[in-house]
Design a protein around this motif. Structure first.
Motif, PDB file in Angstrom:
ATOM      1  N   ASN A 195      -5.500   2.019   7.833  1.00 17.54           N
ATOM      2  CA  ASN A 195      -4.080   2.126   7.470  1.00 17.54           C
ATOM      3  C   ASN A 195      -3.851   3.124   6.334  1.00 17.54           C
ATOM      4  O   ASN A 195      -3.387   2.771   5.236  1.00 17.54           O
ATOM      5  N   PRO A 196      -4.146   4.419   6.555  1.00 19.83           N
ATOM      6  CA  PRO A 196      -3.947   5.422   5.508  1.00 19.83           C
ATOM      7  C   PRO A 196      -2.492   5.543   5.094  1.00 19.83           C
ATOM      8  O   PRO A 196      -1.578   5.243   5.873  1.00 19.83           O
ATOM      9  N   THR A 200      -2.098  13.950   4.648  1.00 15.91           N
ATOM     10  CA  THR A 200      -2.624  14.823   3.595  1.00 15.91           C
ATOM     11  C   THR A 200      -2.146  14.334   2.234  1.00 15.91           C
ATOM     12  O   THR A 200      -1.178  13.562   2.143  1.00 15.91           O
ATOM     13  N   ALA A 201      -2.778  14.808   1.180  1.00 13.28           N
ATOM     14  CA  ALA A 201      -2.393  14.422  -0.183  1.00 13.28           C
ATOM     15  C   ALA A 201      -0.961  14.872  -0.488  1.00 13.28           C
ATOM     16  O   ALA A 201      -0.213  14.179  -1.189  1.00 13.28           O
ATOM     17  N   GLU A 202      -0.580  16.015   0.067  1.00 14.36           N
ATOM     18  CA  GLU A 202       0.759  16.555  -0.189  1.00 14.36           C
ATOM     19  C   GLU A 202       1.865  15.679   0.388  1.00 14.36           C
ATOM     20  O   GLU A 202       3.009  15.731  -0.061  1.00 14.36           O
ATOM     21  N   TYR A 242      -7.148   9.558  -3.583  1.00 15.86           N
ATOM     22  CA  TYR A 242      -6.876  10.318  -2.367  1.00 15.86           C
ATOM     23  C   TYR A 242      -7.918  10.018  -1.284  1.00 15.86           C
ATOM     24  O   TYR A 242      -7.581   9.928  -0.099  1.00 15.86           O
ATOM     25  N   GLU A 243      -9.168   9.863  -1.682  1.00 14.26           N
ATOM     26  CA  GLU A 243     -10.226   9.549  -0.722  1.00 14.26           C
ATOM     27  C   GLU A 243     -10.003   8.192  -0.057  1.00 14.26           C
ATOM     28  O   GLU A 243     -10.428   7.973   1.071  1.00 14.26           O
ATOM     29  N   GLU A 244      -9.310   7.311  -0.747  1.00 16.28           N
ATOM     30  CA  GLU A 244      -9.065   5.964  -0.217  1.00 16.28           C
ATOM     31  C   GLU A 244      -7.834   5.901   0.684  1.00 16.28           C
ATOM     32  O   GLU A 244      -7.802   5.107   1.622  1.00 16.28           O
ATOM     33  N   LYS A 249      -9.119  12.695   4.059  1.00 12.42           N
ATOM     34  CA  LYS A 249     -10.106  12.553   2.985  1.00 12.42           C
ATOM     35  C   LYS A 249     -10.924  11.266   3.104  1.00 12.42           C
ATOM     36  O   LYS A 249     -11.941  11.103   2.416  1.00 12.42           O
ATOM     37  N   GLN A 250     -10.498  10.354   3.951  1.00 11.48           N
ATOM     38  CA  GLN A 250     -11.186   9.066   4.069  1.00 11.48           C
ATOM     39  C   GLN A 250     -12.552   9.218   4.740  1.00 11.48           C
ATOM     40  O   GLN A 250     -12.757  10.110   5.562  1.00 11.48           O
TER      41      GLN A 250
END
Length: 306
Positions: A195-196, A200-202, A242-244, A249-250
């Motif tokens: 469930n991201p 993207t980070a943006e 962000y990796e989480e 990035k995950q």
């Protein structure tokens, strides 16, 4: 006989049924109000509105897909028991087919239900009387790509394309569509599991990022270290954040040693061309719906006092 607007309004006030249903009931009973009420009750139409106040947080997620496109819908019921009802499953599958053509929730709700002159909304309302629970079409969405594939995944599946959680993943590529779809399905399974927050980070809400930064800063300052060090600590914790929560990035669920971004790069060998994940959708049944909690003991106590 001619049915007046006043008669239709009176019957509507008595039963809560729709105007056209009220007019039909009065026509069928030659304007007899009492018989018209009974006619609506027999059809299950007035009963539908009485049930409309009850919380519908169960039901099914449905997906349907075509050539380089797919849609996902949520249709709710009051109990999980109804989700196993073949008639209800057929409704959800058909609503998903409509969503593949119309996409947005508003457009799907107003569109004609397959094989009927009635809208999706009216068809579901009619089904309340026969199925015996409050039902509701909650939402729908659709993804398309000009080249590539839109992969689908349904978790806790009860039938083909029907379950408790549905995911769509759009992969744009000029390479092999079957290979793109196969990898997209793997990513869809990953999305179902993790469930991201965003692709993207943006795309993450800036307010959410600032909130995390503030928390990280407060935590870092408790170390008593200089501001320059604190700034680097915050940057490191933000990268971890962000990796989480960022899909690309995950750590990839099927191979945690690499990120989803790296898995996509590796998949390009099978696909035969550069590929890009352009969007994803994740519908979990009942998310965001406040379920009514029943206190049976309190209900019994209240009944005794009456």
């Amino acid at each position: 006989m001619s049915i007046s607007a006043a008669q239709v309004k009176e019957l509507r006030d008595l039963t809560g049924a729709g105007m056209m249903d009220c007019k039909a009931a009065l026509n069928e009973t030659n304007g007899n109000m009492e018989e018209a009420v009974d006619w609506l009750r027999k059809k299950g139409i007035s009963k539908a509105d009485k049930k409309a106040g009850r919380t519908a947080a169960e039901g099914l997620i449905g997906v349907d897909n075509g050539v380089r496109e797919a849609a996902v819908v949520e249709v709710n019921s009051e109990t999980d028991f109804v989700a196993r009802n073949a008639a209800f499953q057929e409704i959800v599958a058909n609503v998903a087919k409509v969503a593949l053509a119309y996409g947005t929730t508003e457009a799907v709700a107003a569109a004609k239900y397959p094989g009927s002159d009635k809208s999706v909304t009216d068809t579901i309302k009619d089904a309340v009387g026969t199925i015996g629970e409050n039902l509701g079409f909650r939402r729908s969405a659709k993804l398309t790509v000009p080249h590539g594939a839109v992969a689908t995944y349904v978790h806790n599946s009860v039938a083909d394309g029907l379950g408790k959680l549905g995911v769509l993943v759009a992969i744009e590529t000029t390479g092999n569509e079957h290979a793109a779809n196969a990898f997209g399905r793997q990513v869809a399974m990953h999305v179902a599991a993790t469930n991201p927050m965003a692709l993207t980070a943006e795309q993450i809400d800036p307010a959410a990022v600032e909130r995390e930064k503030a928390i990280f800063s407060d935590q870092a300052r408790q170390s008593g270290k200089p501001e320059a060090i604190i700034e680097k600590m915050v940057e490191g914790r933000l990268r971890k954040f962000y990796e989480e929560v960022v899909l690309l990035k995950q750590a990839f669920v099927l191979n945690p040693d690499i990120t989803v971004e790296k898995a996509l790069k590796d998949a390009e060998k099978e696909i035969g061309a550069p590929a890009k994940i352009t969007a994803y959708l994740r519908f979990a049944l009942g998310e965001g719906i406040e379920k009514e909690e029943s206190d049976f003991a309190a209900e019994v106590a209240a009944a005794v006092k009456k």
